[in-house]
Write an enzyme that holds these catalytic residues in place. Structure first.
Site, PDB file in Angstrom:
ATOM      1  N   GLU A  53       3.118   3.594  -0.185  1.00  0.00           N
ATOM      2  CA  GLU A  53       3.623   3.239  -1.510  1.00  0.00           C
ATOM      3  C   GLU A  53       5.070   2.742  -1.445  1.00  0.00           C
ATOM      4  OE1 GLU A  53       3.414   2.031  -4.325  1.00  0.00           O
ATOM      5  OE2 GLU A  53       2.457   3.615  -5.519  1.00  0.00           O
ATOM      6  N   ARG A  57      -3.667  10.732  -1.072  1.00  0.00           N
ATOM      7  CA  ARG A  57      -4.632  10.141  -1.991  1.00  0.00           C
ATOM      8  C   ARG A  57      -5.327   8.930  -1.375  1.00  0.00           C
ATOM      9  NH1 ARG A  57       0.657   9.460  -3.757  1.00  0.00           N
ATOM     10  NH2 ARG A  57       1.339   7.427  -4.560  1.00  0.00           N
ATOM     11  N   HIS A  69      -6.327   3.579  -3.985  1.00  0.00           N
ATOM     12  CA  HIS A  69      -6.797   4.958  -4.022  1.00  0.00           C
ATOM     13  C   HIS A  69      -7.349   5.313  -5.400  1.00  0.00           C
ATOM     14  CE1 HIS A  69      -3.405   6.296  -6.507  1.00  0.00           C
ATOM     15  NE2 HIS A  69      -2.653   5.483  -5.770  1.00  0.00           N
ATOM     16  N   TYR A  91      10.185   4.727  -4.351  1.00  0.00           N
ATOM     17  CA  TYR A  91      10.831   4.608  -5.656  1.00  0.00           C
ATOM     18  C   TYR A  91      12.104   5.435  -5.780  1.00  0.00           C
ATOM     19  CZ  TYR A  91       6.418   2.441  -7.046  1.00  0.00           C
ATOM     20  OH  TYR A  91       5.328   1.615  -7.138  1.00  0.00           O
TER      21      TYR A  91
END
EC number: 5.4.2.12
Length: 240
Positions: free
Chosen positions: A85, A58, A9, A88
């Site tokens: 993603e 994004r 992205h 995390y």
């Protein structure tokens, strides 16, 4: 010989100083939108069987820019959460400068296969690689079945996910994946054959794309359409 085009992205307000992760409603900024348009223009002439995206905004915005610029309609953008993603966990939204002081940071850098991010929804890097590579295998089979073995498709994803897919394609242990770079709005291309994957291009942010796809079967080996040598043979001497 399915060809996978991986696009990271474009830039957001958080790209670089902050670990954005699954931060909701994070859009491309002006720079990122310009990058996405530029990638779309570069790839406009390539035949794409599908455009697939991470579910995060994004990536969807980058994928939409690629699809909008394409010469031939590519249909709706497919969303696959497996290209999302890395989760995390408690690190999400924290400045990288601050995270670099955490003991886990050194593990992520030197021994990422052992790293699991803290918190209830924290994910290990090994698990993230496994889901992303499984998604690639599934999409390779689907694209080949629906569009033929020489089709190409594009996936818009995230830096660590792209690096993990490349590491798998190169036969590298996950502990080596930090040696790979995937810049915002960069293009990485992997060609999958029955014998092995070939890394065609890595972290490209402006090169010509005319030679990314293999030539039609008729141009690769005479009347039968068979290539010289095995379908996945590497050129002797490093290139041809």
């Amino acid at each position: 010989m399915t060809t996978l085009l991986l696009v990271r992205h474009g830039l957001t307000a958080l790209t670089g100083p902050v670990l954005a992760g699954w931060t909701p409603a994070l859009s491309l900024d002006d720079r990122g939108r310009a990058q996405a348009r530029a990638v779309g223009e570069r790839l406009a002439g390539l035949p794409l069987a599908a455009v697939v995206s991470s579910p995060l905004d994004r990536c969807l915005q980058t994928a939409e820019a690629v699809a909008a610029a394409h010469a031939d309609p590519v249909g709706k953008i497919e969303v696959d959460e497996r290209f999302g993603e890395v989760r995390y966990g408690d690190w999400t939204g924290r400045p990288l400068k601050e995270l670099a002081e955490e003991p886990l940071w050194r593990v992520v850098q030197a021994h990422p296969s052992a790293a699991r991010f803290p918190g209830e929804d924290g994910e290990s890097l090994a698990a993230a690689q496994h889901r992303a590579v499984a998604a690639v295998r599934d999409w390779n089979a689907r694209i080949a079945a629906e569009h033929g073995p020489h089709a190409a498709y594009l996936v818009c994803s995230h830096g660590d996910i792209i690096k993990a897919i490349v590491a798998d394609a190169l036969g590298l242990h996950l502990d080596q994946f930090q040696r790979i770079e995937a810049a915002p709005a960069s293009l990485t291309v992997i060609r999958y054959t029955e014998l092995r994957p070939f890394l065609v291009r890595l972290n490209d942010t402006g090169g010509n794309v005319d030679n990314l796809l293999p030539p039609p079967p008729d141009d690769r080996g005479g009347d039968s359409g068979a290539p010289r040598g095995g379908e996945g043979d590497a050129a002797v001497g490093g290139g041809a």
